[in-house]
Design a protein around this motif. Sequence first.
Motif, PDB file in Angstrom:
ATOM      1  N   CYS A  67      12.494  -6.861  -0.360  1.00  0.00           N
ATOM      2  CA  CYS A  67      12.509  -6.442   1.046  1.00  0.00           C
ATOM      3  C   CYS A  67      11.283  -5.604   1.401  1.00  0.00           C
ATOM      4  CB  CYS A  67      13.788  -5.676   1.371  1.00  0.00           C
ATOM      5  SG  CYS A  67      15.303  -6.589   1.006  1.00  0.00           S
ATOM      6  N   VAL A  68      10.120  -6.053   0.974  1.00  0.00           N
ATOM      7  CA  VAL A  68       8.873  -5.338   1.250  1.00  0.00           C
ATOM      8  C   VAL A  68       8.344  -5.770   2.617  1.00  0.00           C
ATOM      9  CG1 VAL A  68       6.494  -4.950   0.526  1.00  0.00           C
ATOM     10  CG2 VAL A  68       8.308  -5.140  -1.187  1.00  0.00           C
ATOM     11  N   ARG A  69       7.993  -4.807   3.449  1.00  0.00           N
ATOM     12  CA  ARG A  69       7.455  -5.089   4.772  1.00  0.00           C
ATOM     13  C   ARG A  69       6.115  -4.398   4.931  1.00  0.00           C
ATOM     14  NH1 ARG A  69      11.439  -6.599   8.419  1.00  0.00           N
ATOM     15  NH2 ARG A  69       9.674  -7.031   9.792  1.00  0.00           N
ATOM     16  N   LYS A  70       5.212  -5.017   5.683  1.00  0.00           N
ATOM     17  CA  LYS A  70       3.910  -4.423   5.968  1.00  0.00           C
ATOM     18  C   LYS A  70       3.967  -3.661   7.293  1.00  0.00           C
ATOM     19  CE  LYS A  70       0.087  -6.639   5.382  1.00  0.00           C
ATOM     20  NZ  LYS A  70      -0.941  -7.709   5.431  1.00  0.00           N
ATOM     21  N   ILE A  71       3.334  -2.493   7.301  1.00  0.00           N
ATOM     22  CA  ILE A  71       3.239  -1.649   8.485  1.00  0.00           C
ATOM     23  C   ILE A  71       1.763  -1.487   8.820  1.00  0.00           C
ATOM     24  CG2 ILE A  71       3.856   0.560   9.517  1.00  0.00           C
ATOM     25  CD1 ILE A  71       6.307  -0.843   8.596  1.00  0.00           C
ATOM     26  N   PHE A  72       1.390  -1.652  10.092  1.00  0.00           N
ATOM     27  CA  PHE A  72      -0.002  -1.517  10.523  1.00  0.00           C
ATOM     28  C   PHE A  72      -0.156  -0.279  11.387  1.00  0.00           C
ATOM     29  CE2 PHE A  72      -3.198  -2.458  13.884  1.00  0.00           C
ATOM     30  CZ  PHE A  72      -4.331  -2.457  13.077  1.00  0.00           C
ATOM     31  N   ASN A  73      -1.146   0.571  11.046  1.00  0.00           N
ATOM     32  CA  ASN A  73      -1.452   1.775  11.815  1.00  0.00           C
ATOM     33  C   ASN A  73      -2.687   1.509  12.671  1.00  0.00           C
ATOM     34  OD1 ASN A  73      -2.132   4.272  12.821  1.00  0.00           O
ATOM     35  ND2 ASN A  73      -2.077   5.340  10.859  1.00  0.00           N
ATOM     36  N   PRO A  74      -2.541   1.361  13.995  1.00  0.00           N
ATOM     37  CA  PRO A  74      -3.688   1.014  14.840  1.00  0.00           C
ATOM     38  C   PRO A  74      -4.719   2.132  14.971  1.00  0.00           C
ATOM     39  CG  PRO A  74      -1.779   1.463  16.203  1.00  0.00           C
ATOM     40  CD  PRO A  74      -1.294   1.469  14.779  1.00  0.00           C
ATOM     41  N   SER A  75      -4.365   3.375  14.610  1.00  0.00           N
ATOM     42  CA  SER A  75      -5.317   4.476  14.751  1.00  0.00           C
ATOM     43  C   SER A  75      -6.397   4.438  13.679  1.00  0.00           C
ATOM     44  CB  SER A  75      -4.590   5.819  14.710  1.00  0.00           C
ATOM     45  OG  SER A  75      -3.979   6.032  13.445  1.00  0.00           O
ATOM     46  N   ASN A  76      -6.094   3.827  12.515  1.00  0.00           N
ATOM     47  CA  ASN A  76      -7.114   3.715  11.463  1.00  0.00           C
ATOM     48  C   ASN A  76      -7.254   2.300  10.923  1.00  0.00           C
ATOM     49  OD1 ASN A  76      -4.813   3.384   9.910  1.00  0.00           O
ATOM     50  ND2 ASN A  76      -4.962   5.376   8.885  1.00  0.00           N
ATOM     51  N   ASN A  77      -6.546   1.346  11.549  1.00  0.00           N
ATOM     52  CA  ASN A  77      -6.608  -0.068  11.161  1.00  0.00           C
ATOM     53  C   ASN A  77      -6.229  -0.293   9.687  1.00  0.00           C
ATOM     54  OD1 ASN A  77      -7.465  -1.085  13.710  1.00  0.00           O
ATOM     55  ND2 ASN A  77      -9.537  -0.373  13.277  1.00  0.00           N
ATOM     56  N   LYS A  78      -5.275   0.487   9.201  1.00  0.00           N
ATOM     57  CA  LYS A  78      -4.813   0.332   7.829  1.00  0.00           C
ATOM     58  C   LYS A  78      -3.398  -0.229   7.787  1.00  0.00           C
ATOM     59  CE  LYS A  78      -7.546   4.034   5.671  1.00  0.00           C
ATOM     60  NZ  LYS A  78      -7.490   5.302   4.889  1.00  0.00           N
ATOM     61  N   CYS A  79      -3.110  -0.948   6.701  1.00  0.00           N
ATOM     62  CA  CYS A  79      -1.768  -1.475   6.488  1.00  0.00           C
ATOM     63  C   CYS A  79      -1.128  -0.783   5.284  1.00  0.00           C
ATOM     64  CB  CYS A  79      -1.810  -2.984   6.235  1.00  0.00           C
ATOM     65  SG  CYS A  79      -2.014  -3.976   7.720  1.00  0.00           S
ATOM     66  N   TYR A  80       0.182  -0.600   5.352  1.00  0.00           N
ATOM     67  CA  TYR A  80       0.951  -0.007   4.265  1.00  0.00           C
ATOM     68  C   TYR A  80       2.117  -0.933   3.954  1.00  0.00           C
ATOM     69  CZ  TYR A  80      -1.475   3.986   6.358  1.00  0.00           C
ATOM     70  OH  TYR A  80      -2.417   4.817   6.897  1.00  0.00           O
ATOM     71  N   LYS A  81       2.638  -0.820   2.737  1.00  0.00           N
ATOM     72  CA  LYS A  81       3.813  -1.597   2.353  1.00  0.00           C
ATOM     73  C   LYS A  81       4.983  -0.650   2.145  1.00  0.00           C
ATOM     74  CE  LYS A  81       1.503  -5.579   0.251  1.00  0.00           C
ATOM     75  NZ  LYS A  81       1.348  -6.415  -0.976  1.00  0.00           N
ATOM     76  N   LEU A  82       6.098  -0.955   2.793  1.00  0.00           N
ATOM     77  CA  LEU A  82       7.294  -0.136   2.695  1.00  0.00           C
ATOM     78  C   LEU A  82       8.488  -1.026   2.378  1.00  0.00           C
ATOM     79  CD1 LEU A  82       6.812   2.180   5.823  1.00  0.00           C
ATOM     80  CD2 LEU A  82       6.317   2.737   3.442  1.00  0.00           C
ATOM     81  N   ASN A  83       9.475  -0.457   1.713  1.00  0.00           N
ATOM     82  CA  ASN A  83      10.694  -1.191   1.390  1.00  0.00           C
ATOM     83  C   ASN A  83      11.734  -1.012   2.489  1.00  0.00           C
ATOM     84  OD1 ASN A  83       9.642  -0.271  -1.603  1.00  0.00           O
ATOM     85  ND2 ASN A  83      10.483  -2.332  -1.560  1.00  0.00           N
ATOM     86  N   PHE A  84      12.392  -2.104   2.843  1.00  0.00           N
ATOM     87  CA  PHE A  84      13.466  -2.077   3.830  1.00  0.00           C
ATOM     88  C   PHE A  84      14.780  -2.391   3.131  1.00  0.00           C
ATOM     89  CE2 PHE A  84      10.323  -1.536   6.866  1.00  0.00           C
ATOM     90  CZ  PHE A  84      10.866  -1.410   8.138  1.00  0.00           C
ATOM     91  N   PRO A  85      15.905  -2.026   3.741  1.00  0.00           N
ATOM     92  CA  PRO A  85      17.199  -2.204   3.058  1.00  0.00           C
ATOM     93  C   PRO A  85      17.683  -3.639   2.983  1.00  0.00           C
ATOM     94  CG  PRO A  85      17.530  -1.254   5.238  1.00  0.00           C
ATOM     95  CD  PRO A  85      16.044  -1.270   4.994  1.00  0.00           C
TER      96      PRO A  85
END
Length: 387
Positions: A67-85
């Motif tokens: 359940c890994v999801r990618k998150i995009f931060n538009p303020s620095n154009n970076k992506c992160y990976k977070l786990n969802f339930p």
Amino acid sequence: MAANDWSTLPLDLLGAIAMKLETLDDFIYFSAVCHTWNRVSSLIKHQWRSIVPWLLLAENTSYNPHCVRKIFNPSNNKCYKLNFPTFGAKCSGSDYGWVAMVDRNLAVCLFNPITKAEIRFPSAETIPDRRPYDEEIDENEEDYISWFLRVYMRKLIVLKVSQNEFIIVVIYDNFDHLAFAKQGDKSWTSVFVKQGYGFRMFDVMAMNGYVFALCSNASLVYWNIEDFQGYELVKPMEHLSSELQMRPFICGLGTLYLVESGCDLLMVLRFKEEVFDSNRKLIPDVYETLRFSVYRLDPKDKRWEEIKDHASLFVGGNSTMSVSAKGLQPNCIYFTDDEFELSSLVTKLGGHDMGVYDIKCKKKWRFYEGDDIRSAYCRPTWFIPQL
């Protein structure tokens, strides 16, 4: 105090500085400076929230066991990976740190992607007037669940009704019905709105002690927010009619949004169209947003007036947001794909229709260049991180 000994600054001053940090990244860096700064961040983290929304990207694979999801931060154009339930859930972001989720077992919850906290809500199976089955859907449980989440349950909106209490409002059944639920409820409560007005409902929001629903003819229905605390059928206080010509939205070729911006109540109109090839043949599953218009409700005359100056607005399959922050374009609308009327019934994919639109210049461009935006499960949705 030594000239460079930042750790000896008064705790209340450090707390005031931390509360002004605009992004989650900055808050994390602040907490890592030293033991004192980390202590301050621990004391105020439940009060802090990011100013800049993040984008929960699409779930574009049929197999995601962790359940890994990618998150995009538009303020620095970076992506992160977070786990969802869970995997394959319908998700809708909010500006309170929560993402409303309905999974494939029709379980409903609020989930904080940063802290992993969850708040459970009644099952979607208890939504009033829910049709048990659609005759056009094959007699297959997986097909039914996909249809229910994608088509029948149109939108989830998170509303804050008190300091620590949230409700979820769902628009369902071709925009014809509203229902709400809060933490601890056993079932969903109907909201009486359709009869007497005869138009579909596109968005819901809370402001100044009232809950507003926006209809497809630009009229408003509203209630006292205290009416959303009980279990009886909730009837509206009043209906504000509109003189705007809204045929594209009544016919289903656009979307309307409600948003609080400062002291103003704004309505955002999104105009869309299907895309054809050079032979005027419809391209399946391809559509695009043409433009936006923004209106402000005049509280004295109770009329919509078009405006060109406003904060950055974030619309799509989420609670609509108004944000003023450096790094964001003023008078612009950041939009994600929330179209179901024009999307293909064959591929059932969406997500491509997203970007930024400048109201004054009448131009649009992409803010995210990745190709992982299309999904049959959960399209990109905005949320504001909060610890």
